[in-house]
Design a protein around this motif. Structure first.
Motif, short mmCIF file in Angstrom:
data_model
loop_
_atom_site.label_atom_id
_atom_site.label_comp_id
_atom_site.label_asym_id
_atom_site.label_seq_id
_atom_site.Cartn_x
_atom_site.Cartn_y
_atom_site.Cartn_z
N SER A 32 0.83 -1.20 0.00
CA SER A 32 0.00 0.00 0.00
C SER A 32 0.87 1.26 0.00
O SER A 32 2.00 1.25 0.49
CB SER A 32 -0.92 0.01 1.23
N ARG A 33 0.32 2.34 -0.55
CA ARG A 33 1.03 3.61 -0.57
C ARG A 33 1.29 4.11 0.85
O ARG A 33 2.33 4.69 1.12
CB ARG A 33 0.21 4.65 -1.34
N GLY A 34 0.33 3.85 1.75
CA GLY A 34 0.50 4.27 3.15
C GLY A 34 1.70 3.62 3.81
O GLY A 34 2.44 4.26 4.56
N ARG A 35 1.90 2.33 3.54
CA ARG A 35 3.06 1.63 4.11
C ARG A 35 4.35 2.19 3.55
O ARG A 35 5.34 2.38 4.27
CB ARG A 35 2.99 0.13 3.83
N VAL A 36 4.38 2.45 2.24
CA VAL A 36 5.58 3.01 1.60
C VAL A 36 5.86 4.38 2.19
O VAL A 36 6.99 4.69 2.59
CB VAL A 36 5.40 3.10 0.06
N ARG A 37 4.83 5.23 2.25
CA ARG A 37 4.99 6.59 2.77
C ARG A 37 5.50 6.57 4.21
O ARG A 37 6.44 7.30 4.55
CB ARG A 37 3.64 7.30 2.69
N ALA A 38 4.91 5.71 5.05
CA ALA A 38 5.31 5.64 6.46
C ALA A 38 6.76 5.17 6.60
O ALA A 38 7.53 5.73 7.40
CB ALA A 38 4.38 4.70 7.22
N ARG A 39 7.15 4.17 5.83
CA ARG A 39 8.51 3.65 5.92
C ARG A 39 9.52 4.67 5.40
O ARG A 39 10.60 4.82 5.97
CB ARG A 39 8.62 2.33 5.15
N LEU A 40 9.18 5.37 4.33
CA LEU A 40 10.07 6.41 3.82
C LEU A 40 10.24 7.54 4.85
O LEU A 40 11.34 8.09 5.00
CB LEU A 40 9.54 6.97 2.50
N ARG A 41 9.17 7.88 5.55
CA ARG A 41 9.27 8.91 6.60
C ARG A 41 10.20 8.44 7.70
O ARG A 41 11.01 9.21 8.21
CB ARG A 41 7.89 9.21 7.19
N GLU A 42 10.08 7.16 8.09
CA GLU A 42 10.94 6.62 9.14
C GLU A 42 12.41 6.67 8.72
O GLU A 42 13.30 6.86 9.55
CB GLU A 42 10.54 5.19 9.48
N LEU A 43 12.64 6.49 7.43
CA LEU A 43 14.01 6.53 6.91
C LEU A 43 14.48 7.94 6.60
O LEU A 43 15.63 8.16 6.22
CB LEU A 43 14.12 5.66 5.64
N GLY A 44 13.58 8.91 6.74
CA GLY A 44 13.92 10.31 6.50
C GLY A 44 14.00 10.68 5.02
O GLY A 44 14.69 11.64 4.66
N LEU A 45 13.33 9.92 4.17
CA LEU A 45 13.39 10.17 2.73
C LEU A 45 12.15 10.82 2.15
O LEU A 45 12.12 11.19 0.98
CB LEU A 45 13.65 8.85 1.98
N HIS A 46 11.10 10.94 2.94
CA HIS A 46 9.84 11.51 2.44
C HIS A 46 9.32 12.50 3.46
O HIS A 46 9.19 12.17 4.64
CB HIS A 46 8.83 10.38 2.21
N GLN A 47 9.01 13.69 3.02
CA GLN A 47 8.53 14.73 3.92
C GLN A 47 7.01 14.63 4.05
O GLN A 47 6.32 14.44 3.06
CB GLN A 47 8.89 16.11 3.38
N PRO A 48 6.45 14.78 5.27
CA PRO A 48 4.99 14.80 5.43
C PRO A 48 4.37 15.92 4.63
O PRO A 48 4.89 17.03 4.58
CB PRO A 48 4.80 15.04 6.94
N GLY A 49 3.30 15.61 3.93
CA GLY A 49 2.59 16.61 3.16
C GLY A 49 3.08 16.78 1.74
O GLY A 49 2.48 17.48 0.95
N SER A 50 4.19 16.15 1.39
CA SER A 50 4.67 16.30 0.02
C SER A 50 3.90 15.37 -0.90
O SER A 50 3.41 14.32 -0.50
CB SER A 50 6.18 15.99 -0.07
N ALA A 51 3.76 15.75 -2.13
CA ALA A 51 2.98 14.97 -3.09
C ALA A 51 3.73 13.70 -3.46
O ALA A 51 4.94 13.63 -3.40
CB ALA A 51 2.72 15.80 -4.34
N GLY A 52 2.94 12.70 -3.92
CA GLY A 52 3.59 11.49 -4.39
C GLY A 52 2.87 10.36 -3.94
O GLY A 52 2.87 9.30 -3.83
#
Length: 123
Positions: A103-123
């Protein structure tokens, strides 16, 4: 009202997860014993009033055995190595999720944990 005989030891074994078993839900116990959920609930309430049910033992057994089964299929694994490899090429949460079949939510959450995705950014 029909009186149903229930072996209290068997009921407590399934409820508390005695003998190294995973504790079962009311529905699972009812199915296993051939009773209704209401009957199992009623019997557990009576055993709890008599001081025979140990809810802390059940909670500990659930914690060690991963909780109650929720149904459905287990989630596809999402390893950091796979995620980083696909993220370096795709740079889109949707594309990574499609590629890894998660799921996109799992990808987004894991990327945030790794510091690679900013909250609120598109994608």
């Amino acid at each position: 009202m029909r009186i149903v005989a229930v072996n209290p030891l068997e009921l407590l074994t399934w409820w508390e997860g005695r003998g190294g078993r995973r504790p079962l839900s009311l529905r699972e116990i009812a199915r296993k014993l051939g009773l209704s959920e209401a009957t199992v609930r009623h019997r557990l309430r009576a055993l709890r009033a008599a001081g025979q049910v140990d809810d802390t033992t059940r909670a500990q057994a659930l914690a060690t055995r991963g909780g109650l089964r929720r149904g459905g299929r287990p989630a596809n694994p999402l390893t950091d190595a796979d995620l980083l490899a696909v993220w370096s090429k795709a740079r889109s949460v949707s594309a990574v999720a499609r590629h890894l079949q998660v799921s996109r939510g799992r990808v987004r959450a894991r990327l945030r944990e790794l510091g690679l995705h900013q909250p609120g950014s598109a994608g």
